[in-house]
Write a protein that holds these residues in place. Structure first.
Motif, PDB file in Angstrom:
ATOM      1  N   ARG A  14      71.809  18.120  31.388  1.00  0.00           N
ATOM      2  CA  ARG A  14      71.098  18.251  30.190  1.00  0.00           C
ATOM      3  C   ARG A  14      71.600  19.030  29.054  1.00  0.00           C
ATOM      4  O   ARG A  14      72.122  19.972  29.255  1.00  0.00           O
ATOM      5  CB  ARG A  14      69.656  19.131  30.412  1.00  0.00           C
ATOM      6  CG  ARG A  14      68.658  19.549  29.479  1.00  0.00           C
ATOM      7  CD  ARG A  14      67.882  18.317  28.933  1.00  0.00           C
ATOM      8  NE  ARG A  14      66.861  18.804  27.662  1.00  0.00           N
ATOM      9  CZ  ARG A  14      65.686  19.157  27.789  1.00  0.00           C
ATOM     10  NH1 ARG A  14      65.166  18.832  29.003  1.00  0.00           N
ATOM     11  NH2 ARG A  14      64.951  19.458  26.732  1.00  0.00           N
ATOM     12  N   ASP A  16      70.795  20.297  25.062  1.00  0.00           N
ATOM     13  CA  ASP A  16      69.802  20.744  24.245  1.00  0.00           C
ATOM     14  C   ASP A  16      70.288  20.879  22.701  1.00  0.00           C
ATOM     15  O   ASP A  16      71.276  21.561  22.563  1.00  0.00           O
ATOM     16  CB  ASP A  16      68.772  22.120  24.568  1.00  0.00           C
ATOM     17  CG  ASP A  16      68.157  21.972  25.769  1.00  0.00           C
ATOM     18  OD1 ASP A  16      68.254  22.756  26.707  1.00  0.00           O
ATOM     19  OD2 ASP A  16      67.521  20.875  25.836  1.00  0.00           O
ATOM     20  N   THR A  54      63.265  20.617  21.206  1.00  0.00           N
ATOM     21  CA  THR A  54      61.989  21.165  21.474  1.00  0.00           C
ATOM     22  C   THR A  54      61.175  21.580  20.128  1.00  0.00           C
ATOM     23  O   THR A  54      61.885  21.655  19.125  1.00  0.00           O
ATOM     24  CB  THR A  54      62.064  22.496  22.253  1.00  0.00           C
ATOM     25  OG1 THR A  54      63.215  23.619  21.661  1.00  0.00           O
ATOM     26  CG2 THR A  54      62.579  22.287  23.739  1.00  0.00           C
ATOM     27  N   ASP A 127      57.934  18.398  22.503  1.00  0.00           N
ATOM     28  CA  ASP A 127      59.381  18.291  22.977  1.00  0.00           C
ATOM     29  C   ASP A 127      59.839  16.893  23.414  1.00  0.00           C
ATOM     30  O   ASP A 127      59.044  16.317  24.194  1.00  0.00           O
ATOM     31  CB  ASP A 127      59.637  19.436  24.115  1.00  0.00           C
ATOM     32  CG  ASP A 127      58.851  20.606  23.811  1.00  0.00           C
ATOM     33  OD1 ASP A 127      59.063  20.895  22.692  1.00  0.00           O
ATOM     34  OD2 ASP A 127      58.433  21.358  24.486  1.00  0.00           O
ATOM     35  N   ARG A 129      63.016  14.305  25.117  1.00  0.00           N
ATOM     36  CA  ARG A 129      64.007  14.128  25.839  1.00  0.00           C
ATOM     37  C   ARG A 129      64.438  12.718  25.991  1.00  0.00           C
ATOM     38  O   ARG A 129      63.445  11.935  25.920  1.00  0.00           O
ATOM     39  CB  ARG A 129      64.054  15.008  27.415  1.00  0.00           C
ATOM     40  CG  ARG A 129      63.101  14.324  28.232  1.00  0.00           C
ATOM     41  CD  ARG A 129      63.069  15.358  29.511  1.00  0.00           C
ATOM     42  NE  ARG A 129      62.128  14.564  30.436  1.00  0.00           N
ATOM     43  CZ  ARG A 129      62.399  13.950  31.474  1.00  0.00           C
ATOM     44  NH1 ARG A 129      63.734  13.444  31.823  1.00  0.00           N
ATOM     45  NH2 ARG A 129      61.554  13.270  32.252  1.00  0.00           N
ATOM     46  N   SER A 151      56.794  15.452  25.512  1.00  0.00           N
ATOM     47  CA  SER A 151      56.012  16.268  26.257  1.00  0.00           C
ATOM     48  C   SER A 151      55.242  17.345  25.081  1.00  0.00           C
ATOM     49  O   SER A 151      55.806  17.795  24.245  1.00  0.00           O
ATOM     50  CB  SER A 151      56.803  17.177  27.453  1.00  0.00           C
ATOM     51  OG  SER A 151      57.178  16.401  28.170  1.00  0.00           O
ATOM     52  N   GLY A 153      53.400  21.294  25.639  1.00  0.00           N
ATOM     53  CA  GLY A 153      53.438  22.497  26.580  1.00  0.00           C
ATOM     54  C   GLY A 153      53.755  22.267  27.756  1.00  0.00           C
ATOM     55  O   GLY A 153      53.041  22.768  28.874  1.00  0.00           O
ATOM     56  N   GLY A 154      54.771  21.597  28.091  1.00  0.00           N
ATOM     57  CA  GLY A 154      55.419  21.353  29.373  1.00  0.00           C
ATOM     58  C   GLY A 154      54.654  19.983  30.212  1.00  0.00           C
ATOM     59  O   GLY A 154      55.207  19.886  31.269  1.00  0.00           O
ATOM     60  N   GLU A 155      53.741  19.538  29.406  1.00  0.00           N
ATOM     61  CA  GLU A 155      53.076  18.344  30.084  1.00  0.00           C
ATOM     62  C   GLU A 155      53.370  16.986  29.413  1.00  0.00           C
ATOM     63  O   GLU A 155      53.511  16.874  28.065  1.00  0.00           O
ATOM     64  CB  GLU A 155      51.472  18.438  29.695  1.00  0.00           C
ATOM     65  CG  GLU A 155      50.720  17.247  30.140  1.00  0.00           C
ATOM     66  CD  GLU A 155      49.336  17.182  29.705  1.00  0.00           C
ATOM     67  OE1 GLU A 155      48.773  16.293  29.822  1.00  0.00           O
ATOM     68  OE2 GLU A 155      48.892  18.071  28.724  1.00  0.00           O
ATOM     69  N   GLU A 156      54.159  16.099  30.078  1.00  0.00           N
ATOM     70  CA  GLU A 156      54.454  14.760  29.615  1.00  0.00           C
ATOM     71  C   GLU A 156      53.237  13.966  29.250  1.00  0.00           C
ATOM     72  O   GLU A 156      52.286  13.703  29.816  1.00  0.00           O
ATOM     73  CB  GLU A 156      55.085  13.797  30.649  1.00  0.00           C
ATOM     74  CG  GLU A 156      55.585  12.399  30.066  1.00  0.00           C
ATOM     75  CD  GLU A 156      56.395  11.650  31.098  1.00  0.00           C
ATOM     76  OE1 GLU A 156      55.850  10.482  31.034  1.00  0.00           O
ATOM     77  OE2 GLU A 156      57.181  12.121  31.925  1.00  0.00           O
TER      78      GLU A 156
END
Length: 296
Positions: A14, A16, A54, A127, A129, A151, A153-156
């Motif tokens: 990964r 960033d 992000t 965010d 990727r 995504s 808040g961390g949710e896809e």
């Protein structure tokens, strides 16, 4: 670009980025890399790397401009195809790496699948990727999938998979298979006049300034007699026609057939059963297929 700092669950490294790249510079690099003696050595497989960024905000003015160009209602809810445009510079950065297995110049976008897990609103930050996978042979070369994931808040919340074909003269191993007689296109639900402005307007809102969409000379350099519409504009225009009948979560998948020359008139057709749709875009006069798609 920051240094790689972790490995994902699929074993990809990964990396960033501090912000989304500028598409213009990436296209210039791709064109320069296509000159004889300037390109890098292409790797035989997909890179085991994913790029991330992000906190990407949505500009309401840009969203409204995109909505107008593609035929969506002006609203705070993002169309399914908008996150493809918003995150595309990240995928473009991946695809313009000197060792990417398929060079960007001359690549053909043959299919696209978008899954909306839940609606995204204009006030949310996303965010992204991106990574490549599934490099495989094709009768006209090689193709692969470029995956872009959004995504919140961390949710896809959104996933797009674009399939690209890199044409190679040495590929094929014989004549192309007989496609048979072309089926009769379905009855049209609507006819749309697609003017040359569609090419320039979509280039402006998407950042994709490939000259095959905006310049007659540029199109001729790549074998087209005149500019052609962006495939993702065609998909967006079809999704916009179904906008009021789509569920909260769905997958919309299309296969791009023949390019839409600018100008031209296209026929849109759609048939639905329950929450599912089959749709298509054909040449209004000759019935040649431009796009076929489904919503499930």
């Amino acid at each position: 670009m920051t240094a790689p700092d972790r490995t994902g669950p699929e074993g990809r490294l990964r990396i960033d980025l501090p912000r989304l790249p500028a598409p213009g510079a990436l296209y210039r690099r791709a064109l320069l890399g296509a000159l004889p003696g300037t390109g890098g050595r292409r790797r035989p497989d997909v890179p085991a790397v994913e790029l991330g960024v992000t906190g990407v905000p949505v500009d309401p003015a840009h969203l409204a401009d995109y909505d107008r160009v593609c035929g969506f209602r002006l609203a705070d809810r993002l169309p399914a195809t908008y996150l493809h445009v918003l995150g595309f510079p990240l995928s473009l950065r991946l695809m313009t790496a000197p060792d990417f297995p398929i060079p960007l110049t001359g690549v053909v976008h043959v299919a696209n699948r978008i899954t909306v897990h839940r609606p995204v609103e204009v006030g949310e930050t996303v965010d992204f990727r991106t990574y490549a996978e599934n490099l495989r042979p094709h009768e006209r070369g090689r193709q692969l999938d470029v995956v872009l994931v959004g995504s919140v808040g961390g949710e896809e919340v959104w996933r797009g998979v674009s399939t690209y074909l890199g044409k190679e003269r040495t590929a094929g191993g014989g004549p192309r298979p007989d496609r048979g007689d072309r089926p009769t296109p379905p009855a049209a639900s609507a006819h749309w006049r697609v003017t040359p402005r569609v090419g320039t307007d979509y280039a402006r809102v998407s950042g994709d300034h490939n000259p095959i969409h905006t310049s007659r000379l540029g199109a001729r350099l790549f074998g087209f007699p005149r500019p052609i519409a962006h495939g993702m504009w065609s998909k967006a225009r079809c999704v916009a026609a179904l906008e009021s009948r789509l569920p909260e979560a769905y997958t919309v998948e299309v296969a791009f057939k023949l390019p839409v020359p600018l100008p031209s008139t296209v026929a849109f057709s759609a048939s639905g059963t329950g929450g599912s749709w089959d749709f298509a875009l054909h040449d209004a006069r000759q019935g040649r297929p431009h796009l076929v798609g489904t919503v499930r």
